[in-house]
Design a protein around this motif. Structure first.
Motif, PDB file in Angstrom:
ATOM      1  N   GLU A  95      35.150  18.374  42.907  1.00 24.56           N
ATOM      2  CA  GLU A  95      35.687  18.648  41.573  1.00 24.56           C
ATOM      3  C   GLU A  95      36.717  19.764  41.594  1.00 24.56           C
ATOM      4  O   GLU A  95      37.684  19.743  40.813  1.00 24.56           O
ATOM      5  CB  GLU A  95      34.551  18.958  40.610  1.00 24.56           C
ATOM      6  CG  GLU A  95      33.665  17.737  40.340  1.00 24.56           C
ATOM      7  CD  GLU A  95      32.602  18.009  39.297  1.00 24.56           C
ATOM      8  OE1 GLU A  95      32.502  19.170  38.824  1.00 24.56           O
ATOM      9  OE2 GLU A  95      31.871  17.057  38.959  1.00 24.56           O
ATOM     10  N   VAL A  98      40.023  18.164  42.780  1.00 28.02           N
ATOM     11  CA  VAL A  98      40.670  17.399  41.718  1.00 28.02           C
ATOM     12  C   VAL A  98      41.291  18.353  40.689  1.00 28.02           C
ATOM     13  O   VAL A  98      42.417  18.144  40.226  1.00 28.02           O
ATOM     14  CB  VAL A  98      39.670  16.440  41.046  1.00 28.02           C
ATOM     15  CG1 VAL A  98      40.328  15.710  39.875  1.00 28.02           C
ATOM     16  CG2 VAL A  98      39.138  15.432  42.061  1.00 28.02           C
ATOM     17  N   ARG A 118      39.762  12.872  35.475  1.00 27.86           N
ATOM     18  CA  ARG A 118      38.881  13.730  36.272  1.00 27.86           C
ATOM     19  C   ARG A 118      37.430  13.285  36.135  1.00 27.86           C
ATOM     20  O   ARG A 118      36.688  13.226  37.131  1.00 27.86           O
ATOM     21  CB  ARG A 118      39.056  15.187  35.848  1.00 27.86           C
ATOM     22  CG  ARG A 118      40.388  15.779  36.284  1.00 27.86           C
ATOM     23  CD  ARG A 118      40.645  17.145  35.681  1.00 27.86           C
ATOM     24  NE  ARG A 118      39.662  18.142  36.099  1.00 27.86           N
ATOM     25  CZ  ARG A 118      39.730  19.419  35.785  1.00 27.86           C
ATOM     26  NH1 ARG A 118      40.740  19.865  35.046  1.00 27.86           N
ATOM     27  NH2 ARG A 118      38.811  20.259  36.202  1.00 27.86           N
TER      28      ARG A 118
END
Length: 244
Positions: A95, A98, A118
């Motif tokens: 995460e 991203v 996302r």
């Protein structure tokens, strides 16, 4: 007229019907569920849209790809790989990678990696289909990339660098791990000079689709078991931090 896809059933028009201007725009609508995304990648299609747009699906022609054994590592990058003080990992902070790829960049007013995107790739990551490569220096995350791994193919989505050549380091580690483990192709989607300098090249969309049909059409000798519709990658992500 651009086809509008309903939420159900999952299905795309033939990629040969994609527009020439803008190049590769195929359809709008559908959804960003794992089912839609995995079906898209298997067919050489990917989502790309802004906050003020519906979900847009693309399949450009030609397609930029990198064959892992063709990656071009110039002398300066070789020195940086050996002596740059980088540590490379995989799937440890997906995460964060991203989010870093989505951060505003010089000369760009916004990002196509919206909150919706996302969240969608986060779901794919939890299923084991979306993966990341991270580059660290002195304990700080300085570069990386993410995409979707299926069978012998890695569909690259985005990369970022906070220090010189950090994204290149990530790509070299990925390509070499793939080459060592039976990976065949990295999809780079659209042409950029940056990727061309690393050995990526344009091929006809029909050739690209042919590779996908050969390698992803059925679970065969190049593919292990499927997980929620996604073919497990043929190469080991655990090897990424050991190959430079």
């Amino acid at each position: 007229m651009l086809p509008w896809l309903p939420d159900r059933p999952v299905g795309f028009p033939p990629v040969a019907s994609a527009l020439r201007d803008p190049d590769g725009l195929l359809a709008a609508g559908g959804a960003l569920t794992p089912e839609w995304l995995l079906a898209a990648y298997r067919r050489g299609i990917f989502p790309w849209f802004s906050n003020d747009q519906p979900v847009l699906w693309w399949s450009p022609d030609p397609r930029m790809v990198l064959f892992p054994d063709e990656i071009r590592v110039r002398r300066s990058l070789t020195k940086r790989l050996r002596n740059g003080g980088f540590r490379v990992t995989a799937d440890t902070v997906f995460e964060r990678v991203v989010a870093a790829c989505a951060a505003p960049r010089d000369g760009q007013p916004g990002t196509w990696i919206t909150a919706e995107m996302r969240a969608a790739y986060g779901r794919l990551h939890r299923l084991g289909a979306a993966r990341s490569v991270e580059v660290w220096r002195a304990g700080e995350l300085v570069g990386g990339l993410y995409g979707v791994a299926m069978g012998p193919v890695f569909f690259g989505e985005s990369m970022f660098s906070r220090q010189a050549d950090a994204s290149k380091v990530a790509l070299v580690h990925l390509a070499r791990a793939m080459a060592a483990g039976g990976g065949r192709l990295i999809d780079c989607q659209m042409h950029t000079g940056h990727l061309a300098s690393l050995g990526a090249r344009d091929i006809a969309r029909s050739e690209f689709i042919g590779y996908l049909e050969q390698w992803l059409g059925d679970a065969g000798s190049d593919c292990r078991e499927t997980v929620d519709g996604a073919l497990a990658p043929t190469w080991s992500f655990d090897a990424i931090d050991t190959l430079a």
